[in-house]
Design a protein around this motif. Sequence first.
Motif, PDB file in Angstrom:
ATOM      1  N   GLU A  61     -16.695 -83.992 -66.346  1.00 51.65           N
ATOM      2  CA  GLU A  61     -15.362 -84.566 -66.154  1.00 51.65           C
ATOM      3  C   GLU A  61     -14.686 -84.861 -67.490  1.00 51.65           C
ATOM      4  O   GLU A  61     -13.488 -84.634 -67.645  1.00 51.65           O
ATOM      5  CB  GLU A  61     -15.445 -85.838 -65.302  1.00 51.65           C
ATOM      6  CG  GLU A  61     -15.759 -85.579 -63.848  1.00 51.65           C
ATOM      7  CD  GLU A  61     -14.658 -84.815 -63.124  1.00 51.65           C
ATOM      8  OE1 GLU A  61     -13.471 -85.133 -63.319  1.00 51.65           O
ATOM      9  OE2 GLU A  61     -14.987 -83.892 -62.356  1.00 51.65           O
ATOM     10  N   GLN A 120     -15.254 -83.310 -70.324  1.00 48.13           N
ATOM     11  CA  GLN A 120     -14.896 -82.009 -70.891  1.00 48.13           C
ATOM     12  C   GLN A 120     -13.642 -81.457 -70.225  1.00 48.13           C
ATOM     13  O   GLN A 120     -12.741 -80.947 -70.895  1.00 48.13           O
ATOM     14  CB  GLN A 120     -16.054 -81.015 -70.750  1.00 48.13           C
ATOM     15  CG  GLN A 120     -15.770 -79.659 -71.351  1.00 48.13           C
ATOM     16  CD  GLN A 120     -15.478 -79.709 -72.846  1.00 48.13           C
ATOM     17  OE1 GLN A 120     -16.026 -80.533 -73.570  1.00 48.13           O
ATOM     18  NE2 GLN A 120     -14.612 -78.845 -73.310  1.00 48.13           N
ATOM     19  N   LYS A 121     -13.560 -81.598 -68.913  1.00 48.00           N
ATOM     20  CA  LYS A 121     -12.390 -81.124 -68.172  1.00 48.00           C
ATOM     21  C   LYS A 121     -11.130 -81.878 -68.614  1.00 48.00           C
ATOM     22  O   LYS A 121     -10.074 -81.274 -68.830  1.00 48.00           O
ATOM     23  CB  LYS A 121     -12.624 -81.317 -66.674  1.00 48.00           C
ATOM     24  CG  LYS A 121     -11.530 -80.800 -65.789  1.00 48.00           C
ATOM     25  CD  LYS A 121     -11.898 -81.027 -64.322  1.00 48.00           C
ATOM     26  CE  LYS A 121     -10.774 -80.656 -63.394  1.00 48.00           C
ATOM     27  NZ  LYS A 121     -11.113 -80.933 -61.981  1.00 48.00           N
ATOM     28  N   ALA A 122     -11.259 -83.188 -68.785  1.00 50.67           N
ATOM     29  CA  ALA A 122     -10.116 -83.996 -69.229  1.00 50.67           C
ATOM     30  C   ALA A 122      -9.677 -83.577 -70.628  1.00 50.67           C
ATOM     31  O   ALA A 122      -8.480 -83.462 -70.905  1.00 50.67           O
ATOM     32  CB  ALA A 122     -10.479 -85.480 -69.200  1.00 50.67           C
ATOM     33  N   ARG A 123     -10.635 -83.338 -71.519  1.00 46.39           N
ATOM     34  CA  ARG A 123     -10.303 -82.896 -72.878  1.00 46.39           C
ATOM     35  C   ARG A 123      -9.545 -81.577 -72.853  1.00 46.39           C
ATOM     36  O   ARG A 123      -8.570 -81.389 -73.579  1.00 46.39           O
ATOM     37  CB  ARG A 123     -11.575 -82.737 -73.706  1.00 46.39           C
ATOM     38  CG  ARG A 123     -12.142 -84.027 -74.196  1.00 46.39           C
ATOM     39  CD  ARG A 123     -13.300 -83.787 -75.145  1.00 46.39           C
ATOM     40  NE  ARG A 123     -13.843 -85.067 -75.578  1.00 46.39           N
ATOM     41  CZ  ARG A 123     -15.125 -85.341 -75.649  1.00 46.39           C
ATOM     42  NH1 ARG A 123     -16.018 -84.420 -75.360  1.00 46.39           N
ATOM     43  NH2 ARG A 123     -15.529 -86.519 -76.041  1.00 46.39           N
ATOM     44  N   GLU A 124     -10.012 -80.655 -72.019  1.00 43.54           N
ATOM     45  CA  GLU A 124      -9.344 -79.362 -71.912  1.00 43.54           C
ATOM     46  C   GLU A 124      -7.915 -79.516 -71.403  1.00 43.54           C
ATOM     47  O   GLU A 124      -6.993 -78.859 -71.895  1.00 43.54           O
ATOM     48  CB  GLU A 124     -10.147 -78.430 -70.998  1.00 43.54           C
ATOM     49  CG  GLU A 124     -11.459 -77.977 -71.614  1.00 43.54           C
ATOM     50  CD  GLU A 124     -12.371 -77.253 -70.624  1.00 43.54           C
ATOM     51  OE1 GLU A 124     -11.973 -77.052 -69.460  1.00 43.54           O
ATOM     52  OE2 GLU A 124     -13.500 -76.901 -71.029  1.00 43.54           O
ATOM     53  N   GLN A 125      -7.720 -80.408 -70.444  1.00 41.71           N
ATOM     54  CA  GLN A 125      -6.373 -80.650 -69.921  1.00 41.71           C
ATOM     55  C   GLN A 125      -5.475 -81.255 -70.984  1.00 41.71           C
ATOM     56  O   GLN A 125      -4.314 -80.878 -71.132  1.00 41.71           O
ATOM     57  CB  GLN A 125      -6.436 -81.562 -68.691  1.00 41.71           C
ATOM     58  CG  GLN A 125      -7.051 -80.902 -67.480  1.00 41.71           C
ATOM     59  CD  GLN A 125      -7.254 -81.876 -66.318  1.00 41.71           C
ATOM     60  OE1 GLN A 125      -7.254 -83.089 -66.498  1.00 41.71           O
ATOM     61  NE2 GLN A 125      -7.422 -81.324 -65.123  1.00 41.71           N
ATOM     62  N   ILE A 126      -6.017 -82.195 -71.748  1.00 41.12           N
ATOM     63  CA  ILE A 126      -5.237 -82.827 -72.820  1.00 41.12           C
ATOM     64  C   ILE A 126      -4.857 -81.807 -73.879  1.00 41.12           C
ATOM     65  O   ILE A 126      -3.719 -81.776 -74.356  1.00 41.12           O
ATOM     66  CB  ILE A 126      -6.009 -84.016 -73.420  1.00 41.12           C
ATOM     67  CG1 ILE A 126      -6.126 -85.142 -72.396  1.00 41.12           C
ATOM     68  CG2 ILE A 126      -5.362 -84.504 -74.703  1.00 41.12           C
ATOM     69  CD1 ILE A 126      -7.099 -86.240 -72.783  1.00 41.12           C
ATOM     70  N   ALA A 146      -4.517 -78.630 -73.438  1.00 43.33           N
ATOM     71  CA  ALA A 146      -3.526 -77.726 -72.856  1.00 43.33           C
ATOM     72  C   ALA A 146      -2.137 -78.363 -72.886  1.00 43.33           C
ATOM     73  O   ALA A 146      -1.144 -77.690 -73.174  1.00 43.33           O
ATOM     74  CB  ALA A 146      -3.920 -77.361 -71.427  1.00 43.33           C
ATOM     75  N   ILE A 147      -2.060 -79.648 -72.623  1.00 47.14           N
ATOM     76  CA  ILE A 147      -0.762 -80.344 -72.667  1.00 47.14           C
ATOM     77  C   ILE A 147      -0.217 -80.335 -74.083  1.00 47.14           C
ATOM     78  O   ILE A 147       0.963 -80.033 -74.306  1.00 47.14           O
ATOM     79  CB  ILE A 147      -0.902 -81.792 -72.131  1.00 47.14           C
ATOM     80  CG1 ILE A 147      -1.184 -81.783 -70.626  1.00 47.14           C
ATOM     81  CG2 ILE A 147       0.353 -82.599 -72.447  1.00 47.14           C
ATOM     82  CD1 ILE A 147      -1.594 -83.130 -70.075  1.00 47.14           C
ATOM     83  N   SER A 168       1.003 -76.968 -74.863  1.00 45.57           N
ATOM     84  CA  SER A 168       2.209 -76.582 -74.125  1.00 45.57           C
ATOM     85  C   SER A 168       3.480 -77.173 -74.726  1.00 45.57           C
ATOM     86  O   SER A 168       4.557 -76.610 -74.583  1.00 45.57           O
ATOM     87  CB  SER A 168       2.099 -76.984 -72.656  1.00 45.57           C
ATOM     88  OG  SER A 168       2.230 -78.382 -72.494  1.00 45.57           O
TER      89      SER A 168
END
Length: 108
Positions: free
Chosen positions: A29, A31-37, A39-40, A43
């Motif tokens: 979780e 790692q997933k949050a880091r990837e989302q951050i 990506a933001i 972007s």
Amino acid sequence: MDLSNLSLGDLRNLQEQIKQEMKKREVQEVQKAREQIMAIAQSVGMPLKDLISASGRGGKSAGANVGTVAVRYRNPDNASQQWTGRGRQPKWVKEWVEGGKSLDKLRV
């Protein structure tokens, strides 16, 4: 899953398996949050450290006032006794209010 039929040893084994699975999922979780951050940040075309430190208030750092909260209440009988209004009420505030006095009279 019916746990009532399991022995104590089986339950302990299951408990250990659950702990290990929870640790694994927590790592996933994060790692997933880091990837989302990331990506933001990507972007909006901004380096991650700039995105994190930006507060949206005139470019000031979000951490500029970390650790300092303004005093909102002060004991009129002892000016060294102060309270920010956060957390549990200090004993002197509780006694003041229980004495039928208004909390607004302590406001700084």
